[in-house]
Design a protein around this motif. Sequence first.
Motif, PDB file in Angstrom:
ATOM      1  N   ILE A  11       0.819  -1.177  -0.045  1.00 42.45           N
ATOM      2  CA  ILE A  11       0.304   0.025  -0.013  1.00 42.45           C
ATOM      3  C   ILE A  11       0.998   1.194  -0.046  1.00 42.45           C
ATOM      4  CG2 ILE A  11      -1.870   1.214   1.288  1.00 42.45           C
ATOM      5  CD1 ILE A  11      -2.587  -1.466   2.449  1.00 42.45           C
ATOM      6  N   THR A  12       0.792   2.149  -1.083  1.00 44.00           N
ATOM      7  CA  THR A  12       1.394   3.484  -0.896  1.00 44.00           C
ATOM      8  C   THR A  12       0.472   4.665  -1.389  1.00 44.00           C
ATOM      9  OG1 THR A  12       1.593   3.427  -3.468  1.00 44.00           O
ATOM     10  CG2 THR A  12       3.420   2.346  -2.049  1.00 44.00           C
ATOM     11  N   GLU A  16       3.821   9.975  -7.112  1.00 45.42           N
ATOM     12  CA  GLU A  16       3.715  10.175  -8.467  1.00 45.42           C
ATOM     13  C   GLU A  16       3.588   8.939  -9.296  1.00 45.42           C
ATOM     14  OE1 GLU A  16       6.354  13.175 -10.444  1.00 45.42           O
ATOM     15  OE2 GLU A  16       6.396  14.105  -8.557  1.00 45.42           O
ATOM     16  N   SER A  17       2.525   8.792 -10.309  1.00 46.03           N
ATOM     17  CA  SER A  17       2.457   8.025 -11.396  1.00 46.03           C
ATOM     18  C   SER A  17       1.645   8.491 -12.355  1.00 46.03           C
ATOM     19  CB  SER A  17       1.644   6.858 -10.834  1.00 46.03           C
ATOM     20  OG  SER A  17       1.551   5.862 -11.770  1.00 46.03           O
ATOM     21  N   GLY A  18       1.965   8.552 -13.642  1.00 52.05           N
ATOM     22  CA  GLY A  18       1.614   8.941 -14.755  1.00 52.05           C
ATOM     23  C   GLY A  18       1.691  10.445 -14.808  1.00 52.05           C
ATOM     24  N   ALA A  19       0.658  11.282 -14.984  1.00 52.96           N
ATOM     25  CA  ALA A  19       0.804  12.736 -14.793  1.00 52.96           C
ATOM     26  C   ALA A  19       0.437  13.442 -13.503  1.00 52.96           C
ATOM     27  CB  ALA A  19      -0.068  13.242 -15.979  1.00 52.96           C
ATOM     28  N   GLY A  20       0.349  12.679 -12.417  1.00 54.47           N
ATOM     29  CA  GLY A  20       0.014  13.163 -10.994  1.00 54.47           C
ATOM     30  C   GLY A  20       0.446  12.419  -9.984  1.00 54.47           C
ATOM     31  N   ARG A  21      -0.281  12.593  -8.781  1.00 53.74           N
ATOM     32  CA  ARG A  21      -0.171  11.792  -7.777  1.00 53.74           C
ATOM     33  C   ARG A  21      -1.460  11.417  -7.200  1.00 53.74           C
ATOM     34  NH1 ARG A  21       4.379  12.841  -4.402  1.00 53.74           N
ATOM     35  NH2 ARG A  21       5.689  14.252  -4.954  1.00 53.74           N
ATOM     36  N   TYR A  22      -1.404  10.028  -7.154  1.00 56.41           N
ATOM     37  CA  TYR A  22      -2.691   9.279  -6.641  1.00 56.41           C
ATOM     38  C   TYR A  22      -2.642   9.446  -5.172  1.00 56.41           C
ATOM     39  CZ  TYR A  22       0.888   5.623  -5.695  1.00 56.41           C
ATOM     40  OH  TYR A  22       2.066   5.140  -5.301  1.00 56.41           O
ATOM     41  N   ASP A  23      -4.142   9.144  -4.641  1.00 56.08           N
ATOM     42  CA  ASP A  23      -4.225   9.229  -3.338  1.00 56.08           C
ATOM     43  C   ASP A  23      -3.804   7.784  -2.585  1.00 56.08           C
ATOM     44  OD1 ASP A  23      -5.165  12.032  -3.197  1.00 56.08           O
ATOM     45  OD2 ASP A  23      -7.243  10.958  -3.402  1.00 56.08           O
ATOM     46  N   VAL A  24      -4.156   6.556  -2.904  1.00 55.96           N
ATOM     47  CA  VAL A  24      -3.788   5.332  -2.597  1.00 55.96           C
ATOM     48  C   VAL A  24      -3.644   4.507  -3.447  1.00 55.96           C
ATOM     49  CG1 VAL A  24      -4.417   3.544  -0.983  1.00 55.96           C
ATOM     50  CG2 VAL A  24      -4.729   5.856  -0.240  1.00 55.96           C
ATOM     51  N   MET A  25      -2.646   3.790  -3.710  1.00 52.58           N
ATOM     52  CA  MET A  25      -2.555   2.378  -4.457  1.00 52.58           C
ATOM     53  C   MET A  25      -2.354   1.284  -3.869  1.00 52.58           C
ATOM     54  SD  MET A  25      -0.105   2.155  -7.604  1.00 52.58           S
ATOM     55  CE  MET A  25      -0.419   3.517  -8.601  1.00 52.58           C
ATOM     56  N   LEU A  26      -3.177   0.280  -4.134  1.00 51.69           N
ATOM     57  CA  LEU A  26      -2.691  -1.277  -3.553  1.00 51.69           C
ATOM     58  C   LEU A  26      -2.262  -2.032  -4.766  1.00 51.69           C
ATOM     59  CD1 LEU A  26      -5.438   0.082  -2.025  1.00 51.69           C
ATOM     60  CD2 LEU A  26      -5.667  -1.975  -1.141  1.00 51.69           C
ATOM     61  N   GLU A  33      -4.313 -11.361  -8.047  1.00 52.97           N
ATOM     62  CA  GLU A  33      -5.209 -10.548  -7.442  1.00 52.97           C
ATOM     63  C   GLU A  33      -5.383  -9.184  -8.193  1.00 52.97           C
ATOM     64  OE1 GLU A  33      -7.037 -10.782  -4.255  1.00 52.97           O
ATOM     65  OE2 GLU A  33      -6.450 -12.809  -4.225  1.00 52.97           O
ATOM     66  N   PRO A  34      -6.528  -8.295  -8.040  1.00 54.39           N
ATOM     67  CA  PRO A  34      -6.665  -7.121  -8.853  1.00 54.39           C
ATOM     68  C   PRO A  34      -5.859  -6.116  -7.949  1.00 54.39           C
ATOM     69  CG  PRO A  34      -8.603  -7.490  -7.308  1.00 54.39           C
ATOM     70  CD  PRO A  34      -7.616  -8.843  -7.451  1.00 54.39           C
ATOM     71  N   ALA A  35      -5.155  -4.929  -8.807  1.00 57.88           N
ATOM     72  CA  ALA A  35      -4.738  -4.009  -8.110  1.00 57.88           C
ATOM     73  C   ALA A  35      -5.716  -2.878  -7.907  1.00 57.88           C
ATOM     74  CB  ALA A  35      -3.559  -3.425  -8.933  1.00 57.88           C
ATOM     75  N   MET A  36      -5.568  -2.014  -7.124  1.00 57.40           N
ATOM     76  CA  MET A  36      -6.445  -0.754  -6.849  1.00 57.40           C
ATOM     77  C   MET A  36      -5.949   0.540  -6.902  1.00 57.40           C
ATOM     78  SD  MET A  36      -8.810  -2.635  -4.193  1.00 57.40           S
ATOM     79  CE  MET A  36      -8.130  -4.367  -3.784  1.00 57.40           C
ATOM     80  N   ILE A  37      -6.596   1.439  -7.230  1.00 58.48           N
ATOM     81  CA  ILE A  37      -6.298   2.806  -7.282  1.00 58.48           C
ATOM     82  C   ILE A  37      -7.694   3.773  -6.444  1.00 58.48           C
ATOM     83  CG2 ILE A  37      -5.762   5.126  -8.649  1.00 58.48           C
ATOM     84  CD1 ILE A  37      -4.551   3.054 -10.715  1.00 58.48           C
ATOM     85  N   LEU A  38      -7.089   4.254  -5.449  1.00 60.41           N
ATOM     86  CA  LEU A  38      -8.352   4.972  -4.992  1.00 60.41           C
ATOM     87  C   LEU A  38      -8.359   6.680  -5.103  1.00 60.41           C
ATOM     88  CD1 LEU A  38      -8.354   2.869  -1.460  1.00 60.41           C
ATOM     89  CD2 LEU A  38      -9.488   2.470  -3.770  1.00 60.41           C
ATOM     90  N   GLU A  39      -9.153   7.229  -5.400  1.00 66.36           N
ATOM     91  CA  GLU A  39      -9.029   8.783  -5.283  1.00 66.36           C
ATOM     92  C   GLU A  39     -10.104   9.110  -4.451  1.00 66.36           C
ATOM     93  OE1 GLU A  39      -7.597  12.342  -6.138  1.00 66.36           O
ATOM     94  OE2 GLU A  39      -6.698  10.430  -6.689  1.00 66.36           O
ATOM     95  N   PHE A  40      -9.745  10.346  -3.531  1.00 63.54           N
ATOM     96  CA  PHE A  40     -10.632  10.509  -2.529  1.00 63.54           C
ATOM     97  C   PHE A  40     -11.207  12.236  -2.786  1.00 63.54           C
ATOM     98  CE2 PHE A  40      -8.094   7.745  -0.183  1.00 63.54           C
ATOM     99  CZ  PHE A  40      -8.870   6.561   0.056  1.00 63.54           C
ATOM    100  N   LYS A  41     -12.237  12.404  -2.622  1.00 63.18           N
ATOM    101  CA  LYS A  41     -13.027  13.863  -2.873  1.00 63.18           C
ATOM    102  C   LYS A  41     -13.571  13.954  -1.612  1.00 63.18           C
ATOM    103  CE  LYS A  41     -11.210  14.548  -6.944  1.00 63.18           C
ATOM    104  NZ  LYS A  41      -9.931  15.465  -7.026  1.00 63.18           N
TER     105      LYS A  41
END
Length: 100
Positions: A11-12, A16-26, A33-41
């Motif tokens: 968990i990170t 930075e990944s791509g053109a920005g900063r994700y909130d959480v990556m699993l 298993e699936p990977a997950m990208i989480l973005e919070f608003k």
Amino acid sequence: MIAKLSGRYHITSNRESGAGRYDVMLEPVNRQEPAMILEFKAVDKTAGKDAVQNALRQALEQIQEKKYETELIARGIPNEQIRKYGFVFRGKEVWIGAKF
């Protein structure tokens, strides 16, 4: 319910990944298993349902537009195994949108 992720995912956050900063990556330890990208608003607790739906759409669009999956793909995880989630908080309420 408590999710037990220890040993299953790396968990990170806010990297930075791509053109920005994700909130959480699993990133799964087991590549099956699936990977997950989480973005919070967050929206104001007086915001209506339209504002919540708009924030959900923005969260999912941000993941796509900024190409947050770039790091996972570079590590050998196929795009079809990456789950993308948007979370919107309005006070104590939470909405979750997903893109697979």
